[in-house]
Structures are given as structure tokens and as C-alpha cells.
Write a protein that holds these residues in place. Sequence first.
Motif, mmCIF file in Angstrom:
data_model
loop_
_atom_site.group_PDB
_atom_site.id
_atom_site.type_symbol
_atom_site.label_atom_id
_atom_site.label_comp_id
_atom_site.label_asym_id
_atom_site.label_seq_id
_atom_site.Cartn_x
_atom_site.Cartn_y
_atom_site.Cartn_z
ATOM 1 N N LYS A 66 0.839 -1.196 0.000
ATOM 2 C CA LYS A 66 0.000 0.000 0.000
ATOM 3 C C LYS A 66 0.878 1.252 0.000
ATOM 4 O O LYS A 66 2.038 1.231 0.408
ATOM 5 C CB LYS A 66 -0.940 -0.010 1.193
ATOM 6 C CG LYS A 66 -0.282 -0.014 2.566
ATOM 7 C CD LYS A 66 -1.329 -0.066 3.650
ATOM 8 C CE LYS A 66 -0.673 0.000 5.037
ATOM 9 N NZ LYS A 66 -1.689 0.006 6.119
ATOM 10 N N GLN A 67 0.258 2.336 -0.435
ATOM 11 C CA GLN A 67 1.011 3.576 -0.633
ATOM 12 C C GLN A 67 1.505 4.175 0.678
ATOM 13 O O GLN A 67 2.633 4.630 0.756
ATOM 14 C CB GLN A 67 0.099 4.595 -1.354
ATOM 15 C CG GLN A 67 0.746 5.947 -1.647
ATOM 16 C CD GLN A 67 1.577 5.937 -2.916
ATOM 17 O OE1 GLN A 67 1.928 4.872 -3.420
ATOM 18 N NE2 GLN A 67 1.890 7.100 -3.439
ATOM 19 N N LYS A 68 0.677 4.144 1.691
ATOM 20 C CA LYS A 68 1.027 4.825 2.938
ATOM 21 C C LYS A 68 0.955 3.889 4.138
ATOM 22 O O LYS A 68 0.361 2.825 4.077
ATOM 23 C CB LYS A 68 0.078 6.007 3.175
ATOM 24 C CG LYS A 68 0.156 7.114 2.121
ATOM 25 C CD LYS A 68 -0.855 8.208 2.422
ATOM 26 C CE LYS A 68 -0.803 9.323 1.394
ATOM 27 N NZ LYS A 68 0.456 10.054 1.453
ATOM 28 N N GLY A 69 1.577 4.304 5.211
ATOM 29 C CA GLY A 69 1.454 3.602 6.476
ATOM 30 C C GLY A 69 2.429 2.470 6.708
ATOM 31 O O GLY A 69 2.374 1.805 7.731
ATOM 32 N N THR A 70 3.344 2.225 5.780
ATOM 33 C CA THR A 70 4.290 1.106 5.958
ATOM 34 C C THR A 70 5.571 1.533 6.655
ATOM 35 O O THR A 70 6.363 0.705 7.097
ATOM 36 C CB THR A 70 4.660 0.479 4.599
ATOM 37 O OG1 THR A 70 5.334 1.468 3.805
ATOM 38 C CG2 THR A 70 3.423 0.008 3.866
ATOM 39 N N GLY A 71 5.786 2.829 6.717
ATOM 40 C CA GLY A 71 7.017 3.327 7.332
ATOM 41 C C GLY A 71 8.222 3.287 6.414
ATOM 42 O O GLY A 71 9.322 3.652 6.808
ATOM 43 N N ARG A 74 7.473 4.453 -0.721
ATOM 44 C CA ARG A 74 6.422 3.891 -1.577
ATOM 45 C C ARG A 74 7.054 3.095 -2.722
ATOM 46 O O ARG A 74 8.154 3.410 -3.174
ATOM 47 C CB ARG A 74 5.543 5.015 -2.116
ATOM 48 C CG ARG A 74 6.286 6.067 -2.891
ATOM 49 C CD ARG A 74 5.450 7.301 -3.131
ATOM 50 N NE ARG A 74 6.256 8.360 -3.742
ATOM 51 C CZ ARG A 74 5.793 9.561 -4.023
ATOM 52 N NH1 ARG A 74 4.527 9.863 -3.749
ATOM 53 N NH2 ARG A 74 6.566 10.460 -4.562
ATOM 54 N N ALA A 75 6.376 2.083 -3.158
ATOM 55 C CA ALA A 75 6.894 1.254 -4.256
ATOM 56 C C ALA A 75 5.717 0.772 -5.091
ATOM 57 O O ALA A 75 4.726 0.281 -4.547
ATOM 58 C CB ALA A 75 7.679 0.076 -3.717
ATOM 59 N N VAL A 82 15.380 -0.546 -7.949
ATOM 60 C CA VAL A 82 15.876 -0.564 -6.565
ATOM 61 C C VAL A 82 15.724 -1.935 -5.916
ATOM 62 O O VAL A 82 16.245 -2.172 -4.836
ATOM 63 C CB VAL A 82 15.159 0.500 -5.693
ATOM 64 C CG1 VAL A 82 15.385 1.885 -6.248
ATOM 65 C CG2 VAL A 82 13.671 0.211 -5.578
ATOM 66 N N PHE A 83 14.991 -2.841 -6.583
ATOM 67 C CA PHE A 83 14.805 -4.187 -6.052
ATOM 68 C C PHE A 83 15.702 -5.190 -6.772
ATOM 69 O O PHE A 83 15.985 -5.043 -7.970
ATOM 70 C CB PHE A 83 13.346 -4.629 -6.190
ATOM 71 C CG PHE A 83 12.388 -3.819 -5.362
ATOM 72 C CD1 PHE A 83 12.543 -3.728 -3.995
ATOM 73 C CD2 PHE A 83 11.328 -3.160 -5.958
ATOM 74 C CE1 PHE A 83 11.668 -2.980 -3.220
ATOM 75 C CE2 PHE A 83 10.447 -2.406 -5.198
ATOM 76 C CZ PHE A 83 10.613 -2.315 -3.827
#
Length: 209
Positions: A66-71, A74-75, A82-83
Amino acid sequence: MKVSVIDIKGKETGRQVELSDSIFAIEPNDHAIYLDVKQYLANQRQGTHKAKQRAEITGSTRKIKKQKGTGTARAGSIKSGVFRGGGRIFGPTPRDYSFKLNKGQKRLARKSVLSQKMAEGNLHIVEDFSFDAPKTKNFIDVLKSLGLDNKKSLFVLGGSNNNVYLSSRNFKGSEVVTNSELNTYKILHANSVVVLESSLEGIEETLSK
């Protein structure tokens, strides 16, 4: 300038040849040499290098979290550079490395390195020779007689001579070319340049234009 002619035994023949000062005794132009060598090496490159970019990677296109809230950042795609396993960011693509260099500049470069070799005493005028059959030992004997068996050398022939060329092919420290194949890089790469008498006319004709 007058230069003594030696034979394949390394001994003077008693003859001299007149060399053009405008070719063998000029002030070397280092920048012209640099450009000509750079072009020669660039022309050797195939330019077929390729790395897959993000759009060329096989993988899912779903948003991986998800876009937000993961700390974390964003991916949007697992194919991102980057992966691990993702596309290469600004990776190499096929290209042509060659570039244009004026003929006058190339002639100046060749004259400069010939003048350098002459000033250093590393350019020798040798009378024409040939072998009855291709044999590496014959060529090595010539190198030993001229004191070039432990040096990188370049032999410049007036025309194609199959027996001399084939005799030299197994010897990594030396190269045989005709005057039409002569270039700045090969002259510069050799410790000593051996110019056969018959090649002088072609060299001077080409470089005096």
C-alpha cells in the motif's frame, strides 16, 4: 635527412636513403596522436553491450504494497531498479563509438609518431628481404640479429609478402604490416619500427598529401 640502410644481419650495407624531414623530423603533435589512437580504439569496440531496463523485465505489474502507512518508501512495481531482479537503472544500451577525424589530423598523427621513433633511435631502415618458405625460426633469427627478440616490434613491408607474414604470425612480440596498413596506434605500440626500403616510397607518398 640521410639514414643508413642495414641488412637483416644488423650490419650496415654502406648505402644511405634520403628521408623527408616533413615526415620523419617534425615536432610531434601529442594531441593529434591522442585523437588518432582514441579513434582507432573506439572503432575496435563492438558496442553491443545491453542491460534490461525496467520495461523489459518479466514480472508482475501489481502494486506490491500500500502507498502509505508502511514506514518505508512507496513502491509501485517489483520490476523497479531498486529491487533485486529489477531493471538496471541507466544501464548500457547498444551504441556506435566511432567518430570522425579529419584526414589531415590522422596524417599529422602518423608523422608525429614516426618522428618520435626516429628521434629516439627506434626506427630502422632495412633492405628488402624475403624467405623461401614460411618458417618462424627464420623470422626469429632476423629479430635476434637486429636485437629485437625481446622487444615489441613492427615490420613495415612495401607490399604483401606471404612468407614473411606467415613466419611472423606465431611470434606474439612482433607484427608485420604493409605500408598501406600502417597506423598511429601500431607505431606507438611497438618499441621499435623496422621499415623496409621498398615501403618508404609508399609511406612518403601517403603522408605528403
